[in-house]
Motif scaffolding. Sequence first.
Motif, PDB file in Angstrom:
ATOM      1  N   TYR A  83      30.289  15.627   8.123  1.00  0.00           N
ATOM      2  CA  TYR A  83      29.312  14.587   7.813  1.00  0.00           C
ATOM      3  C   TYR A  83      28.252  14.591   8.908  1.00  0.00           C
ATOM      4  CZ  TYR A  83      33.599  13.555   5.307  1.00  0.00           C
ATOM      5  OH  TYR A  83      34.738  13.687   4.537  1.00  0.00           O
ATOM      6  N   GLU A  84      27.033  15.031   8.548  1.00  0.00           N
ATOM      7  CA  GLU A  84      26.032  15.301   9.576  1.00  0.00           C
ATOM      8  C   GLU A  84      25.090  14.127   9.834  1.00  0.00           C
ATOM      9  OE1 GLU A  84      23.128  18.373   8.770  1.00  0.00           O
ATOM     10  OE2 GLU A  84      22.581  18.529  10.893  1.00  0.00           O
ATOM     11  N   VAL A  85      25.041  13.700  11.084  1.00  0.00           N
ATOM     12  CA  VAL A  85      23.933  12.881  11.562  1.00  0.00           C
ATOM     13  C   VAL A  85      22.897  13.878  12.077  1.00  0.00           C
ATOM     14  CG1 VAL A  85      23.186  11.084  13.163  1.00  0.00           C
ATOM     15  CG2 VAL A  85      25.509  11.014  12.207  1.00  0.00           C
ATOM     16  N   GLN A  86      21.756  13.911  11.409  1.00  0.00           N
ATOM     17  CA  GLN A  86      20.783  14.954  11.690  1.00  0.00           C
ATOM     18  C   GLN A  86      20.166  14.790  13.088  1.00  0.00           C
ATOM     19  OE1 GLN A  86      19.750  17.826  11.241  1.00  0.00           O
ATOM     20  NE2 GLN A  86      17.908  17.965   9.978  1.00  0.00           N
ATOM     21  N   VAL A  87      20.064  15.891  13.788  1.00  0.00           N
ATOM     22  CA  VAL A  87      19.280  15.976  15.022  1.00  0.00           C
ATOM     23  C   VAL A  87      18.053  16.819  14.699  1.00  0.00           C
ATOM     24  CG1 VAL A  87      19.219  16.972  17.345  1.00  0.00           C
ATOM     25  CG2 VAL A  87      21.243  15.695  16.568  1.00  0.00           C
ATOM     26  N   LEU A  88      16.877  16.255  14.952  1.00  0.00           N
ATOM     27  CA  LEU A  88      15.636  16.966  14.647  1.00  0.00           C
ATOM     28  C   LEU A  88      14.541  16.393  15.535  1.00  0.00           C
ATOM     29  CD1 LEU A  88      14.721  19.074  12.351  1.00  0.00           C
ATOM     30  CD2 LEU A  88      13.576  17.118  11.316  1.00  0.00           C
ATOM     31  N   GLY A  97      13.390  21.743  16.503  1.00  0.00           N
ATOM     32  CA  GLY A  97      14.434  20.992  17.200  1.00  0.00           C
ATOM     33  C   GLY A  97      15.578  20.580  16.307  1.00  0.00           C
ATOM     34  N   ASN A  98      15.971  21.453  15.413  1.00  0.00           N
ATOM     35  CA  ASN A  98      17.054  21.119  14.472  1.00  0.00           C
ATOM     36  C   ASN A  98      18.411  21.407  15.092  1.00  0.00           C
ATOM     37  OD1 ASN A  98      18.744  20.720  12.237  1.00  0.00           O
ATOM     38  ND2 ASN A  98      17.258  21.625  10.804  1.00  0.00           N
ATOM     39  N   SER A  99      19.285  20.442  15.001  1.00  0.00           N
ATOM     40  CA  SER A  99      20.707  20.605  15.298  1.00  0.00           C
ATOM     41  C   SER A  99      21.406  19.521  14.488  1.00  0.00           C
ATOM     42  CB  SER A  99      20.959  20.475  16.796  1.00  0.00           C
ATOM     43  OG  SER A  99      22.329  20.698  17.112  1.00  0.00           O
ATOM     44  N   GLY A 100      22.561  19.101  14.894  1.00  0.00           N
ATOM     45  CA  GLY A 100      23.234  18.043  14.142  1.00  0.00           C
ATOM     46  C   GLY A 100      24.557  17.694  14.771  1.00  0.00           C
ATOM     47  N   VAL A 101      24.904  16.433  14.621  1.00  0.00           N
ATOM     48  CA  VAL A 101      26.220  15.948  15.047  1.00  0.00           C
ATOM     49  C   VAL A 101      27.044  15.775  13.781  1.00  0.00           C
ATOM     50  CG1 VAL A 101      27.481  14.093  16.183  1.00  0.00           C
ATOM     51  CG2 VAL A 101      25.193  14.749  17.008  1.00  0.00           C
ATOM     52  N   LEU A 153      28.890  20.299  16.717  1.00  0.00           N
ATOM     53  CA  LEU A 153      27.452  20.309  16.987  1.00  0.00           C
ATOM     54  C   LEU A 153      26.876  21.603  16.414  1.00  0.00           C
ATOM     55  CD1 LEU A 153      27.534  19.102  20.725  1.00  0.00           C
ATOM     56  CD2 LEU A 153      27.113  17.710  18.671  1.00  0.00           C
ATOM     57  N   GLN A 154      25.729  21.469  15.786  1.00  0.00           N
ATOM     58  CA  GLN A 154      25.179  22.562  14.993  1.00  0.00           C
ATOM     59  C   GLN A 154      24.268  23.482  15.803  1.00  0.00           C
ATOM     60  OE1 GLN A 154      22.193  21.338  12.083  1.00  0.00           O
ATOM     61  NE2 GLN A 154      23.174  22.580  10.512  1.00  0.00           N
ATOM     62  N   ASP A 155      24.432  24.764  15.572  1.00  0.00           N
ATOM     63  CA  ASP A 155      23.447  25.765  16.010  1.00  0.00           C
ATOM     64  C   ASP A 155      22.529  26.026  14.826  1.00  0.00           C
ATOM     65  OD1 ASP A 155      21.961  28.003  16.614  1.00  0.00           O
ATOM     66  OD2 ASP A 155      23.680  29.342  16.872  1.00  0.00           O
ATOM     67  N   HIS A 156      21.309  25.462  14.912  1.00  0.00           N
ATOM     68  CA  HIS A 156      20.349  25.667  13.824  1.00  0.00           C
ATOM     69  C   HIS A 156      19.146  26.446  14.354  1.00  0.00           C
ATOM     70  CE1 HIS A 156      17.815  24.900  10.311  1.00  0.00           C
ATOM     71  NE2 HIS A 156      18.855  24.407   9.694  1.00  0.00           N
ATOM     72  N   ASP A 157      19.427  27.354  15.262  1.00  0.00           N
ATOM     73  CA  ASP A 157      18.422  28.279  15.778  1.00  0.00           C
ATOM     74  C   ASP A 157      17.287  27.567  16.509  1.00  0.00           C
ATOM     75  OD1 ASP A 157      17.674  30.911  16.217  1.00  0.00           O
ATOM     76  OD2 ASP A 157      16.252  30.915  14.541  1.00  0.00           O
TER      77      ASP A 157
END
Length: 248
Positions: free
Chosen positions: A130-135, A120-124, A230-234
């Motif tokens: 400057y990343e606030v981690q989404v996980l 569930g990795n992504s990020g704002v 917003l990050q695409d981290h697969d």
Amino acid sequence: MILRMTAIGALALAAPLHAQEMTDAQRSEVTELWEPVPEVIEAPADAPPSDAIVLFGGESLDAWESVDGGPAEWIVEDGAMRVNRGSGGIRTTESFCDVQLHVEWRSPPNDEGHEGQDRGNSGVFLQERYEVQVLDSYENPTYANGQAGSIYKQHIPLVNASRAPGEWQSYDIIFTAPEFGSDDRVAAPARVTVLHNGVVVQNDAEIQGGTVWIGAPSYAEAHDCAPISLQDHDSDVAYRNIWVRELN
Ligand code: MG
């Protein structure tokens, strides 16, 4: 700042009356500020504040584009948008400096078999840097400065307020952009407060520079206001109800 000078207040400042000659009410007026009058907005329980810019309301990706340029190619369904794995991250077409940002996100319930940073990795990313981690950090150990609510590789969240995968979660982010001097060096680093599901997990944390996976962060280059990305981290992370209020 404009002080609406009351007669008593003006008199008190120009030639202070003896305290004994003023009533408590008069003394209290000396320190009253009547201007500026805060703008009246609506803050309904079930909708963004009336002065917010809605970045994603459930149907349209119009406020977004691919981080590589061109249209955003994420998947919109059921009032949410979801990472289209391999299509890359997306960013707002508009740039922002200091903001209050509300984001709701959901890590996929089907990432079983994946562990740590692969769940569930992504990020704002504020200002694309400057990343606030989404996980998915529900019963999913990883390095603490890389779990949900971290400022990735910089600040460990104060607590782990994660909900189970498949449940909607929220970030409320208050971000102060960095300032740069005329020599392009950082004069005031960025600062960030983050509430995860309504719980403070970052309290006015000082950001040390752009997010990097390897090595130490730094303010390598000066920059102006910039998009939120917003990050695409697969991983099939979904987002909904995204709005922002400009604070500067
Ligand atoms: Mg990430």
